[in-house]
Design a protein around this motif. Sequence first.
Motif, short mmCIF file in Angstrom:
data_model
loop_
_atom_site.label_atom_id
_atom_site.label_comp_id
_atom_site.label_asym_id
_atom_site.label_seq_id
_atom_site.Cartn_x
_atom_site.Cartn_y
_atom_site.Cartn_z
N ILE A 152 0.84 -1.21 0.00
CA ILE A 152 0.00 0.00 0.00
C ILE A 152 0.87 1.25 0.00
O ILE A 152 0.59 2.23 -0.72
CB ILE A 152 -0.94 -0.02 1.23
N ASP A 153 1.94 1.24 0.79
CA ASP A 153 2.83 2.41 0.83
C ASP A 153 3.44 2.68 -0.55
O ASP A 153 3.59 3.84 -0.95
CB ASP A 153 3.94 2.18 1.85
N VAL A 154 3.81 1.63 -1.26
CA VAL A 154 4.37 1.81 -2.60
C VAL A 154 3.35 2.46 -3.53
O VAL A 154 3.66 3.40 -4.28
CB VAL A 154 4.85 0.46 -3.16
N LEU A 155 2.11 1.99 -3.48
CA LEU A 155 1.07 2.57 -4.33
C LEU A 155 0.79 4.02 -3.96
O LEU A 155 0.66 4.89 -4.83
CB LEU A 155 -0.21 1.75 -4.21
N ILE A 156 0.70 4.30 -2.66
CA ILE A 156 0.41 5.68 -2.23
C ILE A 156 1.55 6.61 -2.66
O ILE A 156 1.31 7.73 -3.15
CB ILE A 156 0.22 5.72 -0.71
N HIS A 157 2.79 6.16 -2.51
CA HIS A 157 3.92 7.00 -2.92
C HIS A 157 3.88 7.26 -4.43
O HIS A 157 4.17 8.37 -4.89
CB HIS A 157 5.22 6.31 -2.54
N ARG A 158 3.53 6.23 -5.20
CA ARG A 158 3.47 6.40 -6.66
C ARG A 158 2.43 7.45 -7.04
O ARG A 158 2.70 8.36 -7.85
CB ARG A 158 3.13 5.06 -7.31
N TYR A 159 1.23 7.37 -6.46
CA TYR A 159 0.19 8.32 -6.82
C TYR A 159 0.46 9.70 -6.21
O TYR A 159 0.03 10.72 -6.77
CB TYR A 159 -1.18 7.79 -6.38
#
Length: 509
Positions: free
Chosen positions: A228-235
């Motif tokens: 989830i952290d990876v996705l949030i950082h990407r967006y």
Amino acid sequence: MSCNAHNHRPGCDCGWGGVFHGLGLGSSASYWVRAESYTVPNARCPRCGASVYFYRSPYGGSVFFDDLGPPWPKHPCTDTGERSIQLGRQVARSASPARFLDGWHPMQCQAIVALQGDGEIAVLHVGEGDAKKQLFARKPNARISADSPMLWRRTGKDKGRYEISTLDLANVGFKEVRFDAYSELQQLLKVIHAEKLGAAIEVFEHRMATLKSELLSIVPSKEFGAKIDVLIHRYHQMVLDHGDPKKLEMIASAALKKCLEREVDILDKARNSLELHSALVEEGAKITNEFSVAGVDLKGVLRGARKRAISTGLSIEAGKALMRASAQQSLAAKSSSAQRNHAKDLLEAFLGELLASNNLGDKGRYLLEGALQKALQKDHSNVDLIKDMLSSLARQFLEDSAKQVVWKQEALRQAQENVRVRVLKNQRKLAEKHRPTTNQKDEVARKLLASQASAVRNPVVKKRTDQPVLSSASRREDTQSASRRHPEPFNSAMADKLGWALALSKNDK
């Protein structure tokens, strides 16, 4: 204008009754645009007599200040929170006001108007004459006026950016209002855009954090939290790059929910896989005990079947059926292999006898061995049929070999005949090449006749030269009589040549 303050003496010029009483200024605006107005007090405290700055708002209310500018210290005698100050007490004032120490300067503000087409931006007309210019600021959430005292100072390293300090006239508290102003409108617009983007990003981050906590409550896993952290950082980076937080927030929320669905699906599959693995291990033990009498090691076969069942997501019943079918196939394959080996031994022995009884050579042996291997791969159960096939193949090979021998002999004879014919043709061509022409043949015949006649005539001439000269009649008689008495010998070799030449001449004609 006389003072109208409560309990003040008649003719009091303290200024309480009017900000500019006795100063000769027509309006408050014309007063606060002068720099000396910020350094020379315009009134005295009615209680302590101290020199103070008096200001009356055009919207109502008034106030005494000890100094003008941040932090806008109100005179304690008239401040509602400082009633304990005694009348007539002089208040000490600093020789160097804080506004000069902190870089503050009086601002000559002529007017404050809204930007045409955008009521959220205020335009400050400051300065006079050649120094007149415009400053652009976001309209503060307060009531300000060009008639109020106003100060400015530079902020940071940004060129054309100023910090403004003035008073909030919305209530009688006269609190300080600070805001930034810019010499270029584009500078302000960039700041506004950045602030809006920052606020939107804060909202985005807050919502993403809330959504993350909700998802982790469903799947409390560190690995899932890292995803989830990876996705949030990407967006979040996409928001910084493209600046559309609302749209990207919807996309990010959908992506996080989809990630949750995948994670839940993975967990379900993992649980099912664990249950399936446990059930198939027990089934494998049962199958091993059942087929132990066969003497076959089924551990590897059952392990492979168990992995296939788990990887394909089979049910427990389907996985058990797959393991049992794999075990049966392994036993059948071992039995078939034993039968094949036995049949191979029998047929190889038969092949050895067949090769020994027939002169098939290496080529025949290779042919029969290849046919045997193919037959064993197709069907090794019918040994007699394979033997008949090998015998028939051997006979066919011998017949073909005999035919090849006959064909080779005939080809050799034909080649020899062709050679003989070519030799005869070459000899004939050579004879024709050296055969004389008709003229040459006539010349040869003429020369032969001449030489023959010369050979016959020479002896007669010699006799005549040896005898005395006679008359013609006598010579004729002598010749006839001599010829009758001594006939000339005939040259048979020359006659043969002459006859061959005459015959050759007739044939050519």
